[in-house]
Write a protein that holds these residues in place. Structure first.
Motif, PDB file in Angstrom:
ATOM      1  N   ASP A 213       0.737  -1.311  -0.167  1.00  0.00           N
ATOM      2  CA  ASP A 213      -0.016  -0.029   0.018  1.00  0.00           C
ATOM      3  C   ASP A 213       0.746   1.213  -0.052  1.00  0.00           C
ATOM      4  OD1 ASP A 213      -2.391  -1.541  -0.073  1.00  0.00           O
ATOM      5  OD2 ASP A 213      -3.058  -0.943   1.875  1.00  0.00           O
ATOM      6  N   GLU A 214       1.940   1.423   0.860  1.00  0.00           N
ATOM      7  CA  GLU A 214       2.986   2.485   0.861  1.00  0.00           C
ATOM      8  C   GLU A 214       3.452   2.830  -0.459  1.00  0.00           C
ATOM      9  OE1 GLU A 214       5.643   1.839   4.020  1.00  0.00           O
ATOM     10  OE2 GLU A 214       4.129   2.192   5.408  1.00  0.00           O
TER      11      GLU A 214
ATOM     12  N   GLU B 264       0.631   3.748  -3.045  1.00  0.00           N
ATOM     13  CA  GLU B 264       0.392   5.415  -2.629  1.00  0.00           C
ATOM     14  C   GLU B 264       1.472   6.290  -3.273  1.00  0.00           C
ATOM     15  OE1 GLU B 264      -1.339   8.119   0.789  1.00  0.00           O
ATOM     16  OE2 GLU B 264      -0.435   6.286   1.175  1.00  0.00           O
ATOM     17  N   GLU B 265       2.641   5.966  -3.025  1.00  0.00           N
ATOM     18  CA  GLU B 265       3.652   6.659  -3.204  1.00  0.00           C
ATOM     19  C   GLU B 265       3.926   6.885  -4.908  1.00  0.00           C
ATOM     20  OE1 GLU B 265       8.501   7.177  -3.029  1.00  0.00           O
ATOM     21  OE2 GLU B 265       7.726   5.370  -1.982  1.00  0.00           O
TER      22      GLU B 265
ATOM     23  N   THR C 138       0.624   8.675  -6.565  1.00  0.00           N
ATOM     24  CA  THR C 138       0.587  10.129  -5.933  1.00  0.00           C
ATOM     25  C   THR C 138       1.588  11.141  -6.659  1.00  0.00           C
ATOM     26  OG1 THR C 138      -0.075   9.671  -3.686  1.00  0.00           O
ATOM     27  CG2 THR C 138       0.809  12.113  -4.052  1.00  0.00           C
TER      28      THR C 138
ATOM     29  N   LEU D 143      -7.535   2.124   1.021  1.00  0.00           N
ATOM     30  CA  LEU D 143      -6.453   2.900   0.256  1.00  0.00           C
ATOM     31  C   LEU D 143      -7.037   3.265  -1.048  1.00  0.00           C
ATOM     32  CD1 LEU D 143      -3.752   4.438  -0.433  1.00  0.00           C
ATOM     33  CD2 LEU D 143      -2.782   2.240  -1.294  1.00  0.00           C
ATOM     34  N   ARG D 144      -7.964   2.243  -1.839  1.00  0.00           N
ATOM     35  CA  ARG D 144      -8.575   2.580  -2.616  1.00  0.00           C
ATOM     36  C   ARG D 144      -9.504   3.661  -2.889  1.00  0.00           C
ATOM     37  NH1 ARG D 144      -9.411   0.188  -7.573  1.00  0.00           N
ATOM     38  NH2 ARG D 144      -7.879  -1.231  -6.975  1.00  0.00           N
TER      39      ARG D 144
ATOM     40  N   GLU E 185      -9.564   6.340  -0.417  1.00  0.00           N
ATOM     41  CA  GLU E 185      -8.813   7.439  -0.453  1.00  0.00           C
ATOM     42  C   GLU E 185      -8.240   7.929  -1.804  1.00  0.00           C
ATOM     43  OE1 GLU E 185      -4.522   8.951   1.608  1.00  0.00           O
ATOM     44  OE2 GLU E 185      -5.438   7.099   2.242  1.00  0.00           O
ATOM     45  N   LEU E 186      -7.569   6.930  -2.666  1.00  0.00           N
ATOM     46  CA  LEU E 186      -6.960   7.443  -3.830  1.00  0.00           C
ATOM     47  C   LEU E 186      -8.091   7.552  -4.874  1.00  0.00           C
ATOM     48  CD1 LEU E 186      -3.788   5.253  -4.302  1.00  0.00           C
ATOM     49  CD2 LEU E 186      -3.927   7.515  -3.350  1.00  0.00           C
TER      50      LEU E 186
END
Length: 245
Positions: free
Chosen positions: A87-88, A91-92, A95, A189-190, A192-193
């Motif tokens: 996930d990290e 996301e990195e 983004t 995470l899904r 959120e993104l």
């Protein structure tokens, strides 16, 4: 649809005709943007000159596949730690793509083990211009101590590129399957993104609606008042002509 390409490799006269060696497009490269035979493939790999999708080759390293102890035994990485690490990473990269190059429609990471698919990250931008800009810039950058190899990818429909058996938990070829085994991110995470993107769209559409309503009111008010005054003038002229007031 696959198109055949005929290439005149060498002029060999046979009965006063030349031999044409014909090659067809590689269906695997066309569908998943990668082929296990690589440059040795007997079929054509037609690399796109423009596309919404880019591929970052072999960039994701799965700790469960790469972590080993000094004596060669594989270190245990729990599923929770694995998901957090993934996930990290996701996301990195996601983004970074949106902030530097443009809006991302979809991003997928391969969990395959074959050399041609392992760690591949596919990013589909909303605009082809953003994808082209990303490829040019990313090929001059490094990630986790390794140079990034980015290229435009022919993949546009990931449903065609994915292994359906893997999605149902029934793939018998495991990590060496020739179709994509896409690694899922967590639901949080899904939301959120991709939820962040939906909020942007909603705020933009609301802003456009407000501007449109404002313009319509301006046109309607001015046009309506002007139209009313014009009608009054016409009526006044008609009364004058007819002798009525």
């Amino acid at each position: 649809m696959f198109y055949s390409n005929c290439i005149l490799m060498f002029p060999v006269p046979i009965c006063n005709y030349f031999v044409l060696i014909c090659r067809v497009n590689c269906s695997f490269y066309f569908k998943i943007g990668a082929c296990r035979h690589g440059d040795r493939c007997s079929r054509l790999h037609n690399k796109p000159t423009f596309s919404q999708t880019i591929a970052l080759l072999n960039i994701y390293r799965n700790p469960q596949n790469s972590s080993q102890s000094a004596d060669g035994l594989r270190c245990a990485v729990s599923d929770v730690e694995m998901q957090e690490h993934y996930d990290e990473f996701f996301e990195e990269v996601f983004t970074e793509m949106e902030e530097k190059y443009g809006e991302v429609e979809e991003m997928n990471v391969c969990d395959n083990l074959g050399d041609h698919l392992v760690g591949n990250v596919y990013v589909k931008f909303r605009r082809e211009e953003d994808a082209e800009k990303a490829v040019i810039d990313l090929n001059n950058r490094w990630f986790n101590g390794q140079p990034i190899h980015a290229e435009l990818s022919p993949v546009t429909d990931f449903r065609e590129a994915c292994c359906r058996q893997y999605e149902m938990g029934e793939c018998t070829r495991g990590g060496f399957c020739n179709f994509m085994h896409l690694k899922p991110i967590s639901r949080e995470l899904r939301r959120e993104l991709y939820g962040r993107r939906r909020k942007k769209h909603r705020s933009r559409s609301r802003s456009r609606e407000r501007r449109s309503r404002s313009r319509d009111r301006g046109r309607g008010g001015g046009g309506g008042g002007g139209g009313g005054r014009e009608r009054d003038r016409r009526r006044s002229r008609d009364r004058e002509r007819s002798g009525r007031f």
